[in-house]
Motif scaffolding. Structure first.
Motif, mmCIF file in Angstrom:
data_model
loop_
_atom_site.group_PDB
_atom_site.id
_atom_site.type_symbol
_atom_site.label_atom_id
_atom_site.label_comp_id
_atom_site.label_asym_id
_atom_site.label_seq_id
_atom_site.Cartn_x
_atom_site.Cartn_y
_atom_site.Cartn_z
ATOM 1 N N GLN A 127 14.453 -26.921 9.494
ATOM 2 C CA GLN A 127 14.307 -26.069 10.664
ATOM 3 C C GLN A 127 15.414 -26.363 11.664
ATOM 4 N N PRO A 128 16.180 -25.349 12.039
ATOM 5 C CA PRO A 128 17.264 -25.562 13.006
ATOM 6 C C PRO A 128 16.781 -26.169 14.331
ATOM 7 N N SER A 129 15.595 -25.802 14.797
ATOM 8 C CA SER A 129 15.097 -26.350 16.072
ATOM 9 C C SER A 129 14.874 -27.865 15.968
ATOM 10 N N GLU A 130 14.411 -28.354 14.816
ATOM 11 C CA GLU A 130 14.239 -29.797 14.622
ATOM 12 C C GLU A 130 15.588 -30.501 14.562
ATOM 13 N N ILE A 131 16.572 -29.849 13.960
ATOM 14 C CA ILE A 131 17.921 -30.426 13.884
ATOM 15 C C ILE A 131 18.496 -30.574 15.285
#
Length: 184
Positions: A27-31
């Motif tokens: 998930q880009p938001s977690e990255i």
């Protein structure tokens, strides 16, 4: 003296390092949250080391230890492509199958480390007055300038480079300064 400087311990370096491969799902938001906790600065366009930019499904990131930054394109949560790009033109260069992104700072602020740090700060009663401003900044969730000065306390270790070396042999020409530096 350089051998005695506290470094990020190997386990913290490993947990703070991101590994990307084409076809992998993340998930880009977690990255983004991980990158911020690992000391990367979020900017509109990457133009230097230790920076990242997230625009739509495109993550640009310039980690330490690479000649060129990475451009990682997502389709949803799947990594579609990984490429190097030119920092001056912002144009993609060569394709990569994977990218390894180590932390941008030596003190990683995400879990499980943040909880460990606050616990260690609270346990250092003999230095409570001196550490009060640092403890307050942690409780307020602020980014801490100069946090690396407290690495030995935060990581509860001070082995420095020796944690990365297996059976090192060290030659010292003059040892007059060695013991005072070690004590310091």
């Amino acid at each position: 003296a350089a051998l005695l400087v506290p470094l990020i311990p190997p386990h913290a370096l490993e947990l703070g390092t991101l590994h990307f491969k084409v076809g992998q799902e993340q998930q880009p938001s977690e990255i983004v949250a991980h990158l911020i906790d690992c000391g990367f600065g979020r900017v509109p366009a990457v133009d230097g080391l230790g920076q990242f930019s997230m625009r739509g499904g495109i993550l640009d990131i310039y980690p330490f230890g690479t000649e060129d930054p990475f451009r990682i394109e997502f389709f949803g949560d799947e990594i579609e492509t990984i490429r190097h790009f030119d920092i001056s033109t912002q144009r993609s260069r060569s394709n990569c199958e994977e990218a390894i992104i180590p932390p941008a700072c030596e003190v990683v602020l995400n879990s499980p480390f943040y909880e460990d740090y606050t616990e260690r700060l609270n346990a250092a009663e003999e230095h409570a007055k001196a550490l009060a401003p640092l403890r307050d900044q942690f409780e307020l969730g602020q980014t801490l300038e100069g946090l690396e000065n407290y690495m030995a306390l935060l990581y509860d270790r001070d082995h420095g480079l020796f944690e990365y070396l297996k059976d090192p042999i060290i030659f010292v020409e003059e040892d007059d300064d060695l013991y005072p530096e070690a004590e310091k």
